[in-house]
Design an enzyme around this catalytic site. Structure first.
Site, PDB file in Angstrom:
ATOM      1  N   ARG A 161      -7.023  -9.315  15.931  1.00  0.00           N
ATOM      2  CA  ARG A 161      -7.530  -8.375  16.949  1.00  0.00           C
ATOM      3  C   ARG A 161      -8.691  -7.536  16.382  1.00  0.00           C
ATOM      4  NH1 ARG A 161      -4.169 -11.123  19.088  1.00  0.00           N
ATOM      5  NH2 ARG A 161      -2.583 -10.479  20.593  1.00  0.00           N
ATOM      6  N   SER A 233       0.111  -5.417  24.774  1.00  0.00           N
ATOM      7  CA  SER A 233       0.697  -4.828  23.561  1.00  0.00           C
ATOM      8  C   SER A 233       0.015  -3.497  23.263  1.00  0.00           C
ATOM      9  CB  SER A 233       0.472  -5.746  22.359  1.00  0.00           C
ATOM     10  OG  SER A 233       1.059  -6.993  22.579  1.00  0.00           O
ATOM     11  N   GLU A 329      -3.046  -0.835  19.317  1.00  0.00           N
ATOM     12  CA  GLU A 329      -3.963  -1.946  19.556  1.00  0.00           C
ATOM     13  C   GLU A 329      -4.908  -1.564  20.678  1.00  0.00           C
ATOM     14  OE1 GLU A 329      -4.887  -5.387  21.698  1.00  0.00           O
ATOM     15  OE2 GLU A 329      -2.803  -5.926  21.316  1.00  0.00           O
TER      16      GLU A 329
HETATM   17  N1  EPU Z   1      11.044  -9.027  19.874  1.00  0.00           N
HETATM   18  C1  EPU Z   1      12.139  -8.183  19.861  1.00  0.00           C
HETATM   19  N2  EPU Z   1      12.525  -7.628  21.034  1.00  0.00           N
HETATM   20  C2  EPU Z   1      11.897  -7.882  22.206  1.00  0.00           C
HETATM   21  C3  EPU Z   1      10.782  -8.755  22.222  1.00  0.00           C
HETATM   22  C4  EPU Z   1      10.371  -9.314  21.028  1.00  0.00           C
HETATM   23  O1  EPU Z   1      12.749  -7.940  18.834  1.00  0.00           O
HETATM   24  O2  EPU Z   1      12.315  -7.329  23.226  1.00  0.00           O
HETATM   25  C5  EPU Z   1      10.633  -9.659  18.599  1.00  0.00           C
HETATM   26  C6  EPU Z   1      11.253 -11.028  18.441  1.00  0.00           C
HETATM   27  O3  EPU Z   1      11.584 -11.190  17.078  1.00  0.00           O
HETATM   28  C7  EPU Z   1      10.124 -11.963  18.822  1.00  0.00           C
HETATM   29  C8  EPU Z   1       8.938 -11.201  18.287  1.00  0.00           C
HETATM   30  O4  EPU Z   1       9.235  -9.826  18.566  1.00  0.00           O
HETATM   31  O5  EPU Z   1      10.248 -13.215  18.216  1.00  0.00           O
HETATM   32  C9  EPU Z   1       7.617 -11.610  18.872  1.00  0.00           C
HETATM   33  O6  EPU Z   1       7.632 -11.373  20.277  1.00  0.00           O
HETATM   34  P1  EPU Z   1       6.528 -12.027  21.229  1.00  0.00           P
HETATM   35  O7  EPU Z   1       6.496 -13.494  21.055  1.00  0.00           O
HETATM   36  O8  EPU Z   1       6.755 -11.502  22.605  1.00  0.00           O
HETATM   37  O9  EPU Z   1       5.149 -11.528  20.658  1.00  0.00           O
HETATM   38  P2  EPU Z   1       4.629 -10.148  20.056  1.00  0.00           P
HETATM   39  O10 EPU Z   1       4.456 -10.293  18.605  1.00  0.00           O
HETATM   40  O11 EPU Z   1       5.455  -8.998  20.531  1.00  0.00           O
HETATM   41  C10 EPU Z   1       2.127 -10.887  20.232  1.00  0.00           C
HETATM   42  C11 EPU Z   1       0.844 -10.385  20.813  1.00  0.00           C
HETATM   43  C12 EPU Z   1       0.809 -10.607  22.316  1.00  0.00           C
HETATM   44  C13 EPU Z   1       0.963 -12.089  22.590  1.00  0.00           C
HETATM   45  C14 EPU Z   1       2.282 -12.568  21.970  1.00  0.00           C
HETATM   46  C15 EPU Z   1       2.462 -14.056  22.094  1.00  0.00           C
HETATM   47  C16 EPU Z   1       0.155  -8.566  19.366  1.00  0.00           C
HETATM   48  C17 EPU Z   1      -0.034  -7.104  19.217  1.00  0.00           C
HETATM   49  N3  EPU Z   1       0.685  -8.972  20.515  1.00  0.00           N
HETATM   50  O12 EPU Z   1       3.179 -10.070  20.760  1.00  0.00           O
HETATM   51  O13 EPU Z   1      -0.463 -10.204  22.779  1.00  0.00           O
HETATM   52  O14 EPU Z   1       0.969 -12.352  23.990  1.00  0.00           O
HETATM   53  O15 EPU Z   1       2.291 -12.255  20.568  1.00  0.00           O
HETATM   54  O16 EPU Z   1       1.575 -14.703  21.244  1.00  0.00           O
HETATM   55  O17 EPU Z   1      -0.197  -9.321  18.468  1.00  0.00           O
HETATM   56  C18 EPU Z   1      -1.626  -8.313  23.587  1.00  0.00           C
HETATM   57  O18 EPU Z   1      -2.288  -8.360  22.549  1.00  0.00           O
HETATM   58  O19 EPU Z   1      -1.830  -7.440  24.457  1.00  0.00           O
HETATM   59  C19 EPU Z   1      -0.558  -9.261  23.792  1.00  0.00           C
HETATM   60  C20 EPU Z   1       0.258  -9.225  24.840  1.00  0.00           C
END
Ligand code: EPU
Length: 333
Positions: A161, A233, A329
């Site tokens: 990002r 996010s 972010e």
């Molecule tokens: N998780 C929890 N609780 C929850 C949801 C998630 O513990 O309620 C943990 C789980 O371990 C899960 C991990 O968080 O495996 C990752 O969750 P998720 O796949 O939803 O992705 P994220 O890391 O929370 C990032 C990006 C998103 C993108 C997703 C999918 C960032 C800041 N965010 O989120 O991007 O859609 O991966 O690739 O890197 C954005 O930047 O606005 C955005 C939505």
């Protein structure tokens, strides 16, 4: 033409009703260059795309600029690849849909991300194992003197990002066009999380179905800004040292993580927030989304400063429990 005292309500997905003292939308490089020549673009200014990564905590006293440069043009192709030059004002998901319709591979995992093409190249948007930088080959900008520069992707110094366009001096340039390379070769990236599982629900593995699978995953986890104001996010996923991770893992054996190069480890901020008991928490109309706690939401008439106060509470809770600083972010104004 520069407009005065414009409500930003329809220009930010958090649904915050702030006012910008001056506001300028341009449809071409020439229109931007003419405004620069006429001395109309003065500091402080802020560039916005779809307003999907912004939190206004007060009225904006300066000039807000929004590119409306349109157009998706094939500028080159060979047997394997196609190069597309896309206007900064094109809605990101319209571009992804266009690629999918033409059977060009690479952008489908980035389906349904809000925002516009210009911001995708500034922010290096990413999802489900793909980042904008994997597709970008060139970024065209105009600076405050009206001069044009074309950056090769390597010169943009893309990170998580991050890019040169988020930092001085390049944050004072205006992205006008972005060139992307898409592939004509049938190849998917299904390794992230539940992507494979979701695509398995379809009878055939093709671009349209992968796009639909990604849209389904996003729709079940992420709130629609039209219904619940949000900016995706709110924080970046923190990156910590291997040593610090070792200590945390000893205390919290279930901690999820992604190993990165150079003995660094990325931890999902969503997990940290959930462990602090804040998933689904709200304070007035400012809330933490109950399906994805990395997303802060405006449940109605929350003010930007109320979302910011909630954010501070979350950061403090995570810092107190895990010793980790969550970095926003979204851009906080
Ligand atoms: N998780 C929890 N609780 C929850 C949801 C998630 O513990 O309620 C943990 C789980 O371990 C899960 C991990 O968080 O495996 C990752 O969750 P998720 O796949 O939803 O992705 P994220 O890391 O929370 C990032 C990006 C998103 C993108 C997703 C999918 C960032 C800041 N965010 O989120 O991007 O859609 O991966 O690739 O890197 C954005 O930047 O606005 C955005 C939505």
């Amino acid at each position: 033409m520069i407009q005065k005292n414009i409500s930003l309500l329809k220009y930010n997905t958090f649904g915050i009703d702030a006012i910008s003292a001056r506001f300028f939308e341009y449809k071409s490089e020439k229109e931007l260059q003419d405004a620069l020549k006429a001395g109309e673009i003065t500091k402080p200014f802020l560039q916005i795309g779809g307003g999907s990564n912004l939190l206004f905590t007060r009225d904006y006293p300066g000039l807000i600029l929004h590119s409306q440069i349109d157009g998706v043009e094939v500028i080159d192709e060979n047997a394997e690849s196609v190069w597309l030059r896309v206007g900064a004002g094109v809605v990101w998901d319209r571009f992804v849909a266009y690629c999918v319709d033409h059977e060009w591979y690479g952008a489908e995992n980035l389906s349904y991300i809000p925002g516009e093409v210009g911001a995708s190249a500034v922010q290096n948007i990413g999802a489900y194992g793909v980042e904008a930088k994997d597709l970008i080959t060139k970024v065209e900008t105009i600076n405050l003197s009206g001069d044009k520069t074309i950056y090769d992707v390597k010169e943009c110094h893309y990170g998580y990002r991050d890019s040169i366009f988020k930092h001085a001096p390049h944050c004072e340039e205006f992205v006008t066009y972005v060139t992307f390379r898409l592939s004509k070769i049938h190849k998917f990236n299904l390794n992230y999380g539940s992507v494979q599982e979701e695509t398995d629900k379809y009878p055939e593995l093709n671009l349209k179905n992968v796009r639909q699978a990604i849209i389904n995953i996003r729709q079940t986890k992420l709130p629609e800004p039209e219904i619940l104001g949000n900016a995706g996010s709110f924080y970046k996923n923190p990156v910590i040292s291997g040593k610090m991770f070792g200590a945390l893992q000893a205390e919290y054996p279930a901690i999820p993580f992604y190993q990165l190069p150079d003995d660094k480890v990325k931890i999902p901020a969503a997990w940290l927030i959930e462990q602090c008991g804040l998933k689904g928490f709200s304070d007035g109309d400012a809330g933490v989304h109950d399906k994805q706690p990395l997303v802060l939401i405006n449940k109605g008439k929350a003010k930007g400063c109320e979302i910011l106060a909630l954010s501070d509470k979350i950061r403090k809770a995570v810092k107190d429990k895990f010793g980790i600083d969550l970095m926003p972010e979204v851009t906080i104004i």
